[in-house]
Design a protein around this motif. Structure first.
Motif, PDB file in Angstrom:
ATOM      1  N   GLU A  87      -3.026   4.482 -18.132  1.00  0.00           N
ATOM      2  CA  GLU A  87      -4.430   4.231 -17.789  1.00  0.00           C
ATOM      3  C   GLU A  87      -4.888   5.191 -16.702  1.00  0.00           C
ATOM      4  OE1 GLU A  87      -4.244  -0.589 -18.476  1.00  0.00           O
ATOM      5  OE2 GLU A  87      -5.137   0.150 -16.614  1.00  0.00           O
ATOM      6  N   ILE A  88      -3.929   5.646 -15.899  1.00  0.00           N
ATOM      7  CA  ILE A  88      -4.270   6.546 -14.793  1.00  0.00           C
ATOM      8  C   ILE A  88      -4.269   7.997 -15.248  1.00  0.00           C
ATOM      9  CG2 ILE A  88      -3.473   7.400 -12.532  1.00  0.00           C
ATOM     10  CD1 ILE A  88      -2.499   4.525 -11.993  1.00  0.00           C
ATOM     11  N   ARG A 123       9.202  10.962 -11.640  1.00  0.00           N
ATOM     12  CA  ARG A 123       9.918  10.203 -10.608  1.00  0.00           C
ATOM     13  C   ARG A 123       9.255   8.844 -10.420  1.00  0.00           C
ATOM     14  NH1 ARG A 123       9.211   8.647  -5.237  1.00  0.00           N
ATOM     15  NH2 ARG A 123      11.124   8.553  -4.000  1.00  0.00           N
ATOM     16  N   GLU A 124       7.935   8.853 -10.364  1.00  0.00           N
ATOM     17  CA  GLU A 124       7.203   7.611 -10.116  1.00  0.00           C
ATOM     18  C   GLU A 124       7.235   6.696 -11.341  1.00  0.00           C
ATOM     19  OE1 GLU A 124       6.470   6.919  -7.171  1.00  0.00           O
ATOM     20  OE2 GLU A 124       6.657   8.900  -6.244  1.00  0.00           O
ATOM     21  N   ARG A 128      10.401   4.797 -11.135  1.00  0.00           N
ATOM     22  CA  ARG A 128      10.245   3.680 -10.193  1.00  0.00           C
ATOM     23  C   ARG A 128       9.504   2.527 -10.864  1.00  0.00           C
ATOM     24  NH1 ARG A 128      11.466   3.391  -5.362  1.00  0.00           N
ATOM     25  NH2 ARG A 128      10.318   5.068  -4.384  1.00  0.00           N
ATOM     26  N   LEU A 129       8.417   2.872 -11.538  1.00  0.00           N
ATOM     27  CA  LEU A 129       7.568   1.859 -12.174  1.00  0.00           C
ATOM     28  C   LEU A 129       8.370   1.073 -13.210  1.00  0.00           C
ATOM     29  CD1 LEU A 129       4.548   0.935 -12.349  1.00  0.00           C
ATOM     30  CD2 LEU A 129       4.317   2.530 -14.252  1.00  0.00           C
ATOM     31  N   THR A 132      11.141  -1.578 -12.277  1.00  0.00           N
ATOM     32  CA  THR A 132      10.779  -2.918 -11.786  1.00  0.00           C
ATOM     33  C   THR A 132      10.968  -3.973 -12.876  1.00  0.00           C
ATOM     34  OG1 THR A 132       8.427  -2.719 -12.377  1.00  0.00           O
ATOM     35  CG2 THR A 132       9.064  -1.984 -10.169  1.00  0.00           C
ATOM     36  N   THR A 175      -6.048  -0.465 -12.270  1.00  0.00           N
ATOM     37  CA  THR A 175      -5.757   0.969 -12.167  1.00  0.00           C
ATOM     38  C   THR A 175      -7.010   1.739 -11.746  1.00  0.00           C
ATOM     39  OG1 THR A 175      -6.006   1.041 -14.577  1.00  0.00           O
ATOM     40  CG2 THR A 175      -3.764   1.056 -13.718  1.00  0.00           C
ATOM     41  N   MET A 177      -0.401  -5.838  -6.968  1.00  0.00           N
ATOM     42  CA  MET A 177      -1.710  -5.818  -7.616  1.00  0.00           C
ATOM     43  C   MET A 177      -2.256  -7.238  -7.799  1.00  0.00           C
ATOM     44  SD  MET A 177      -0.918  -2.991 -10.582  1.00  0.00           S
ATOM     45  CE  MET A 177      -2.572  -2.834 -11.302  1.00  0.00           C
ATOM     46  N   ARG A 236      -0.400 -10.676  -8.634  1.00  0.00           N
ATOM     47  CA  ARG A 236       0.934 -10.453  -9.203  1.00  0.00           C
ATOM     48  C   ARG A 236       2.030 -11.250  -8.491  1.00  0.00           C
ATOM     49  NH1 ARG A 236       3.714  -9.782 -13.723  1.00  0.00           N
ATOM     50  NH2 ARG A 236       5.734  -8.867 -13.317  1.00  0.00           N
ATOM     51  N   THR A 259       9.250  -6.619  -6.512  1.00  0.00           N
ATOM     52  CA  THR A 259       8.897  -5.726  -7.624  1.00  0.00           C
ATOM     53  C   THR A 259       7.385  -5.491  -7.690  1.00  0.00           C
ATOM     54  OG1 THR A 259       8.709  -7.531  -9.249  1.00  0.00           O
ATOM     55  CG2 THR A 259      10.867  -6.493  -9.016  1.00  0.00           C
ATOM     56  N   GLN A 265       6.496  -2.551  -5.589  1.00  0.00           N
ATOM     57  CA  GLN A 265       7.086  -1.331  -6.174  1.00  0.00           C
ATOM     58  C   GLN A 265       6.226  -0.795  -7.308  1.00  0.00           C
ATOM     59  OE1 GLN A 265      11.380  -1.429  -7.030  1.00  0.00           O
ATOM     60  NE2 GLN A 265      11.524  -3.133  -5.624  1.00  0.00           N
ATOM     61  N   THR A 266       5.654  -1.708  -8.086  1.00  0.00           N
ATOM     62  CA  THR A 266       4.759  -1.297  -9.168  1.00  0.00           C
ATOM     63  C   THR A 266       3.540  -0.570  -8.596  1.00  0.00           C
ATOM     64  OG1 THR A 266       5.462  -3.231 -10.433  1.00  0.00           O
ATOM     65  CG2 THR A 266       3.447  -2.168 -11.145  1.00  0.00           C
ATOM     66  N   ILE A 278       3.131   1.002  -5.632  1.00  0.00           N
ATOM     67  CA  ILE A 278       3.392   2.317  -5.012  1.00  0.00           C
ATOM     68  C   ILE A 278       3.596   3.380  -6.086  1.00  0.00           C
ATOM     69  CG2 ILE A 278       4.277   1.494  -2.786  1.00  0.00           C
ATOM     70  CD1 ILE A 278       7.139   1.975  -3.774  1.00  0.00           C
ATOM     71  N   ALA A 279       4.266   3.024  -7.186  1.00  0.00           N
ATOM     72  CA  ALA A 279       4.484   4.003  -8.260  1.00  0.00           C
ATOM     73  C   ALA A 279       3.146   4.412  -8.869  1.00  0.00           C
ATOM     74  CB  ALA A 279       5.412   3.422  -9.319  1.00  0.00           C
ATOM     75  N   LEU A 280       2.292   3.433  -9.142  1.00  0.00           N
ATOM     76  CA  LEU A 280       1.000   3.745  -9.770  1.00  0.00           C
ATOM     77  C   LEU A 280       0.113   4.575  -8.841  1.00  0.00           C
ATOM     78  CD1 LEU A 280       0.251   0.348 -11.559  1.00  0.00           C
ATOM     79  CD2 LEU A 280       0.867   2.506 -12.646  1.00  0.00           C
ATOM     80  N   ALA A 304       1.144   6.616  -6.493  1.00  0.00           N
ATOM     81  CA  ALA A 304       1.717   7.972  -6.436  1.00  0.00           C
ATOM     82  C   ALA A 304       1.351   8.748  -7.699  1.00  0.00           C
ATOM     83  CB  ALA A 304       3.239   7.894  -6.281  1.00  0.00           C
ATOM     84  N   ILE A 305       1.408   8.067  -8.848  1.00  0.00           N
ATOM     85  CA  ILE A 305       1.019   8.715 -10.114  1.00  0.00           C
ATOM     86  C   ILE A 305      -0.443   9.157 -10.041  1.00  0.00           C
ATOM     87  CG2 ILE A 305       0.495   8.172 -12.551  1.00  0.00           C
ATOM     88  CD1 ILE A 305       3.190   6.552 -12.545  1.00  0.00           C
ATOM     89  N   SER A 307       6.425   7.935  -3.331  1.00  0.00           N
ATOM     90  CA  SER A 307       6.480   6.502  -3.043  1.00  0.00           C
ATOM     91  C   SER A 307       7.840   6.137  -2.452  1.00  0.00           C
ATOM     92  CB  SER A 307       6.229   5.701  -4.322  1.00  0.00           C
ATOM     93  OG  SER A 307       7.352   5.758  -5.172  1.00  0.00           O
ATOM     94  N   LEU A 308       7.831   5.201  -1.516  1.00  0.00           N
ATOM     95  CA  LEU A 308       9.066   4.715  -0.897  1.00  0.00           C
ATOM     96  C   LEU A 308       9.075   3.187  -0.922  1.00  0.00           C
ATOM     97  CD1 LEU A 308       9.164   6.876   2.399  1.00  0.00           C
ATOM     98  CD2 LEU A 308      10.296   7.404   0.229  1.00  0.00           C
ATOM     99  N   THR A 309      10.206   2.597  -1.272  1.00  0.00           N
ATOM    100  CA  THR A 309      10.353   1.150  -1.118  1.00  0.00           C
ATOM    101  C   THR A 309      10.534   0.857   0.382  1.00  0.00           C
ATOM    102  OG1 THR A 309      12.731   1.340  -1.344  1.00  0.00           O
ATOM    103  CG2 THR A 309      11.495   0.894  -3.351  1.00  0.00           C
TER     104      THR A 309
END
Lengths: 400, 400
Positions: free
Chosen positions: A55-56, A63-64, A67-68, A71, B15, B42, B45, B71, B74-75, B77-79, B81-82, B93-95
């Motif tokens: 969607e993005i 890498r991301e 991570r996604l 989860t 998103t 999000m 969640r 989790t 984590q979802t 931060i990945a989105l 970063a994307i 992104s970092l946990t």
């Protein structure tokens, strides 16, 4: 003994199913076994996560994306641990990193380099049921990685290898069949199959097991059980050739419907033109499977190759590129074909299989487009409409 | 300079919202700032994940619940970063673990012990926008932990403290108001508020900021901006008292509707009976807020306390237990009350606030059930139906 169980996405799709698995694992533990469980993401969660990323942007950072996606499995391991603890069993969940699964390669397509078994061995000694997130590991930079589709099978076999354990893969199908039962309803389930035969079937598109997992099983001598129902042990064991009692000539027939064939006519017969075709295919990400080529005249020839139907977009880009470089060629894509393959260790020592196959096809007026062979397999590209007929004829001929 | 941004769940619910935030962060980066972003899960969640666990058992294992909840962030931060990378910005992104956020305490309620800023500093030097999962860290056993509800605020302020950065919290409300604008529409937004006043308002139930985050801000002198819209800077700055120009007597009024009051009559006046009541409340997990007690006769007294309405189940268990121990008492739960509190640094040096409050209530025939005071606040339990009336009367009296 130590048993590594693996449950795929549809087996853990709901909390009810997770509770059911927890109860079964508890029984196995009560029988005195050490239990490790590898699980996938719930149902279609991985696809849902990828959709969010898409969607993005069409091309999310890998890498991301890793991570996604990672989860999904983390959610399942936590829920399964919660279920086991609520039933009174001592359980602990571990991510790929925590389980010591080290990987390398490209993000979203990593391979397992090593598994550090110290932590898991300690936890097993404490009497814990150890739950590990499948499909994921960690690279040398400390980033979460994933192993590609079906990677949880590979996680399970790698853990079994590192811990000298038996591996049990629970999936949608109740075992490995000699041929897809939806195509030939008299298909028989195989009690045993050798690593090599399973790998051929896997690569040829049988779709039950991830080929890398089978390869890893062979390398480390891990016996892999594949089955459906919890408790009942009537699935298939993938093991070394010498353990497979029944040495049949042909073990199985795989039918791969995700096949498209490309014919290119009127190619000037220079080596560089062949290179142009396959270089363009590679650059665009088309996974070439079978290739055939022949000279029609002294100066021009024809060529055909097959690839997955799902590579369609990349294939169309390739054709456009090739036509720009070689304007005289006549390319044609045929999506109405299937690949049918005979697999069997017995073939190594038995010649004449190919001629028996061609005889049957000739007697029944069935044409084929391409043929390729390996030490233990023969594959044919036939018209989609002949699929059932050929499957039944070959099954009968080779008593599958 | 370094700016730590924080976006809560509703700011990253879709998103589209994540893309919007990415664009804004890109602009801030382009202005030459070093950017760190802390995000929550999000939308709803976290609640959805907790519901999954509750489908399995009423009382899920806390370690695994932490893994499950972690989790969500984590979802996000990945989105994010994307999204930033798709816009051409270098982001990573970092946990909580990767960001060096070390915690201790009980699972689901951890506190931050320290933040190792080396990794983030290195990444900032490489020009990266650093995205950190809020609400989570890692304990000394290497397990993922969470910081309790609203913990992402605490993550953001702790990172700002460790990196000597400014902290900007983006939320649903466009700043801190002297009183809830839904109750008193002439409420004014405060440009500045001191840490102490904000903490009182936060603990008293204003709900905008996590009190621990404000406390941490005070301890390390981190200025915290709280606001809504991206770009426009018309929110509220939480800072040291000496920076707050306007020293008003009363800074704000908080109204806490999540309040229930319990009256217990006819208790034999022995210290051990008071202990029975509060020990049972603690054991059952009732969060006692205000307490009052008085002797009615020489041998019997009455007692009242308040707690969150949301502790209802625990409260009912408590009442049952107390009645078993002290069969003669008459307990009564009143859920139709609210707690209204006046907060202001100015109170420290000004006496007579309480008497002005009581005078206004008396003149308007409004009764109250309980009262408690701190150095900078006065709280009253009043009937729910009097809420607006009291809010308006007090706002006018103290020119809020």
């Amino acid at each position: 003994m130590i048993i590594v169980h693996k449950y795929g996405g549809s087996s853990v799709a709901t909390t009810d199913k997770i509770i059911e698995i927890a109860k079964y694992l508890g029984e196995v533990k009560d029988q005195g076994h050490d239990v490790i469980v590898v699980v996938s993401a719930m149902g279609k969660r991985t696809d849902a996560l990828i959709s969010l990323a898409k969607e993005i942007t069409k091309d999310p950072d890998k890498r991301e994306l890793d991570r996604l996606m990672s989860t999904g499995e983390q959610t399942t391991i936590a829920l399964l641990a919660i279920a086991l603890k609520s039933l009174g069993y001592d359980a602990i969940s571990l991510t790929g990193v925590q389980a010591g699964i080290k990987t390398s390669g490209f993000h979203t397509k990593n391979v397992i380099d090593s598994v550090d078994n110290n932590k898991i061995n300690d936890l097993l000694k404490e009497g814990k049921i150890v739950i590990v997130a499948g499909f994921q590991g960690v690279n040398s930079r400390g980033d979460v990685t994933t192993l590609g589709r079906g990677g949880s099978d590979t996680s399970a076999v790698a853990l079994a290898a590192a811990l000298d354990a038996r591996c049990e893969i629970y999936t949608d199908v109740d075992g490995i069949y000699s041929i897809d039962p939806r195509v030939y309803k008299e298909a028989k389930k195989l009690p045993l199959i050798s690593y090599d035969e399973m790998m051929e079937l896997a690569y040829l598109g049988a779709g039950v097991m991830e080929p890398r997992a089978v390869e890893l099983g062979k390398k480390y001598g891990v016996e892999i059980y594949v089955g459906k129902s919890l408790g009942e042990k009537n699935g298939t064991i993938i093991c070394a050739e010498e353990k497979c009692m029944e040495k049949k000539l042909i073990t199985g027939i795989s039918i791969n419907e995700n096949t498209a064939m490309v014919n290119i006519e009127n190619i000037p017969t220079y080596a560089k033109n062949v290179y142009i075709v396959f270089n363009s295919a590679e650059k665009n990400g088309v996974n070439i499977d079978m290739i055939s080529q022949n000279d029609v005249t002294a100066s021009h020839g024809s060529m055909a190759f097959t690839c997955p139907k799902t590579d369609e977009t990349a294939l169309e880009r390739t054709i456009t590129e090739i036509k720009e470089a070689l304007p005289d060629i006549k390319p044609e894509i045929n999506k109405d074909v299937v690949k049918i393959s005979l697999v069997g260790i017995g073939m190594i020592s038995n010649i004449g299989i190919a001629s028996r196959v061609f005889k049957i096809l000739a007697e029944n007026s069935i044409s084929f487009h391409q043929v390729s062979t390996s030490e233990i397999s023969i594959s044919l590209i036939i018209n989609g409409e002949d699929k059932e007929k050929v499957a039944v004829l070959l099954s009968k001929e080779f008593e599958i």
